[in-house]
Design a protein around this motif. Sequence first.
Motif, short mmCIF file in Angstrom:
data_model
loop_
_atom_site.label_atom_id
_atom_site.label_comp_id
_atom_site.label_asym_id
_atom_site.label_seq_id
_atom_site.Cartn_x
_atom_site.Cartn_y
_atom_site.Cartn_z
N ARG A 40 162.12 -79.24 3.47
CA ARG A 40 163.44 -78.96 2.88
C ARG A 40 163.83 -80.02 1.87
NH1 ARG A 40 167.90 -78.01 7.30
NH2 ARG A 40 169.06 -77.46 5.40
N LEU A 41 163.53 -81.28 2.19
CA LEU A 41 163.86 -82.37 1.27
C LEU A 41 163.04 -82.27 -0.01
CD1 LEU A 41 164.04 -85.23 3.91
CD2 LEU A 41 165.95 -84.47 2.49
N ARG A 42 161.78 -81.90 0.10
CA ARG A 42 160.94 -81.75 -1.09
C ARG A 42 161.46 -80.63 -1.98
NH1 ARG A 42 155.07 -82.57 1.98
NH2 ARG A 42 154.77 -84.75 1.31
N ARG A 43 161.90 -79.54 -1.37
CA ARG A 43 162.44 -78.44 -2.17
C ARG A 43 163.74 -78.85 -2.85
NH1 ARG A 43 160.45 -75.67 2.30
NH2 ARG A 43 162.50 -75.55 3.31
N HIS A 44 164.58 -79.60 -2.12
CA HIS A 44 165.86 -80.01 -2.69
C HIS A 44 165.66 -80.94 -3.88
CE1 HIS A 44 170.01 -81.39 -3.04
NE2 HIS A 44 169.55 -82.64 -2.99
N PHE A 45 164.81 -81.95 -3.71
CA PHE A 45 164.62 -82.94 -4.77
C PHE A 45 163.58 -82.50 -5.80
CE2 PHE A 45 166.26 -85.74 -1.33
CZ PHE A 45 167.31 -86.33 -2.02
N ASP A 46 162.87 -81.40 -5.51
CA ASP A 46 161.78 -80.94 -6.39
C ASP A 46 160.81 -82.09 -6.64
OD1 ASP A 46 160.29 -79.21 -7.94
OD2 ASP A 46 161.45 -79.58 -9.77
N ASP A 47 160.43 -82.74 -5.55
CA ASP A 47 159.56 -83.92 -5.63
C ASP A 47 158.82 -84.06 -4.30
OD1 ASP A 47 159.22 -86.66 -7.33
OD2 ASP A 47 159.26 -87.13 -5.18
N GLU A 48 157.61 -84.56 -4.34
CA GLU A 48 156.83 -84.71 -3.12
C GLU A 48 157.40 -85.76 -2.17
OE1 GLU A 48 153.74 -83.15 -1.84
OE2 GLU A 48 154.90 -81.75 -3.06
N LEU A 49 158.07 -86.76 -2.71
CA LEU A 49 158.64 -87.87 -1.94
C LEU A 49 157.55 -88.73 -1.29
CD1 LEU A 49 161.74 -86.16 -0.27
CD2 LEU A 49 161.65 -87.48 -2.38
N LEU A 50 156.75 -88.12 -0.42
CA LEU A 50 155.60 -88.80 0.17
C LEU A 50 154.34 -88.17 -0.40
CD1 LEU A 50 156.60 -89.08 3.95
CD2 LEU A 50 156.84 -90.81 2.18
N ALA A 51 153.56 -88.96 -1.14
CA ALA A 51 152.34 -88.44 -1.76
C ALA A 51 151.13 -89.05 -1.06
CB ALA A 51 152.32 -88.79 -3.25
N ARG A 52 150.18 -88.20 -0.69
CA ARG A 52 148.99 -88.70 0.00
C ARG A 52 148.05 -89.39 -0.99
NH1 ARG A 52 146.32 -88.08 4.71
NH2 ARG A 52 147.73 -86.48 5.52
N VAL A 53 147.64 -90.60 -0.62
CA VAL A 53 146.64 -91.35 -1.38
C VAL A 53 145.60 -91.83 -0.37
CG1 VAL A 53 146.16 -93.36 -2.83
CG2 VAL A 53 148.30 -92.09 -3.14
N GLY A 54 144.45 -91.21 -0.37
CA GLY A 54 143.45 -91.54 0.63
C GLY A 54 143.92 -91.12 2.01
N ASN A 55 143.95 -92.07 2.94
CA ASN A 55 144.35 -91.78 4.32
C ASN A 55 145.81 -92.15 4.60
OD1 ASN A 55 141.78 -90.84 5.05
ND2 ASN A 55 141.06 -92.95 5.37
N GLN A 56 146.56 -92.44 3.58
CA GLN A 56 147.95 -92.82 3.80
C GLN A 56 148.87 -92.16 2.79
OE1 GLN A 56 148.21 -97.07 3.29
NE2 GLN A 56 147.54 -97.02 1.17
N TYR A 57 150.18 -92.27 3.07
CA TYR A 57 151.19 -91.73 2.16
C TYR A 57 151.86 -92.89 1.42
CZ TYR A 57 150.95 -87.07 4.23
OH TYR A 57 150.54 -85.84 4.65
N VAL A 58 152.18 -92.66 0.17
CA VAL A 58 152.94 -93.62 -0.63
C VAL A 58 154.18 -92.92 -1.16
CG1 VAL A 58 150.89 -94.95 -1.27
CG2 VAL A 58 151.68 -93.09 -2.75
N LEU A 59 155.20 -93.71 -1.48
CA LEU A 59 156.43 -93.16 -2.01
C LEU A 59 156.28 -92.83 -3.49
CD1 LEU A 59 159.13 -95.52 -0.41
CD2 LEU A 59 158.19 -93.39 0.48
N THR A 60 156.81 -91.70 -3.88
CA THR A 60 156.86 -91.37 -5.30
C THR A 60 157.92 -92.24 -5.97
OG1 THR A 60 158.56 -89.67 -5.03
CG2 THR A 60 156.25 -88.98 -4.73
#
Length: 300
Positions: A40-60
């Motif tokens: 829901r948050l991704r749809r609201h902000f039209d942004d991934e917010l948490l983007a997968r890089v390898g085996n972890q997530y980073v903030l957009t």
Amino acid sequence: MTLDLNLLLALNALLQERNVSRAARRLGLSQPTVSASLGRLRRHFDDELLARVGNQYVLTPLAERLVEQSAQALSWANRVFENRAAFDPAVSTREFLVVVSDAQLPVFGRALAELVRWEAPGVRIRFLHSTPGVVFHAQDQLRNVDALVLPQGILADLPSLDLYRDRWVCIVSVEDDRPSELDIHELRRRPWVLPYSTSPVQSIFHRLRAAGVEPQAAISTEDFLAVPYLVQGTDRIGLVPERVARLTAGTGGLAMASLPFDAGMLVEALWWHPMHESDPGHIWFRDAAGRAAASISDPL
């Protein structure tokens, strides 16, 4: 998207933990529930917010901007629901945010913390570090905190309460631990360690210049308590409030020396935003601050 404070909780946890599973554990919810909130948050902000890089997530980049905003929004939401028609310090769990310099923390901050500990054991105080940016934008900053401790003469048109007096002195390094005699010649000749370069110490710079002294700033710092250690073992002169000098004078070859001219008094004051004026909890807090200050107001 309809406003939902539960999503604010989820947003804050996700941005802090940067992991759906850890955010779920933090919130005491199931992983699918938090995953749905992230969607829901991704749809609201039209942004991934948490983007997968390898085996972890980073903030957009957007998520990086939201980290502080979400924490502040959640803090304010909590404070809204902490309000009561009356305030009982004996049972309250309210948190008060107070901006202080490091010079005020071991003196006034300690006295206030001890008083609150006995009168309101569930009340929390969060001390935030004062910076030139906070001082220059004090009226806006005071919307987000409960109080700011700053000398009189710097702010205007805001409610305040005088707390205690202090005065400017020098801290010097000497071999025999006796106060050094500093005349105008010495003030002009020797290098200085200066706390800040603008408010809240600007008035003392004016007085130094009026006395014919243009300090040679070998070192400047935004920490009063660091000054003695930057003076120790050197020919530098440190400029600090007397109550700070007392913490280290007579130890480690450091001594306090008075300025050879009238540097005026510092009147430390508690400042707050007018919106807090009739808040019962804030009224109690201001009274507690005044009584804590009275306990340290020995003659200088």
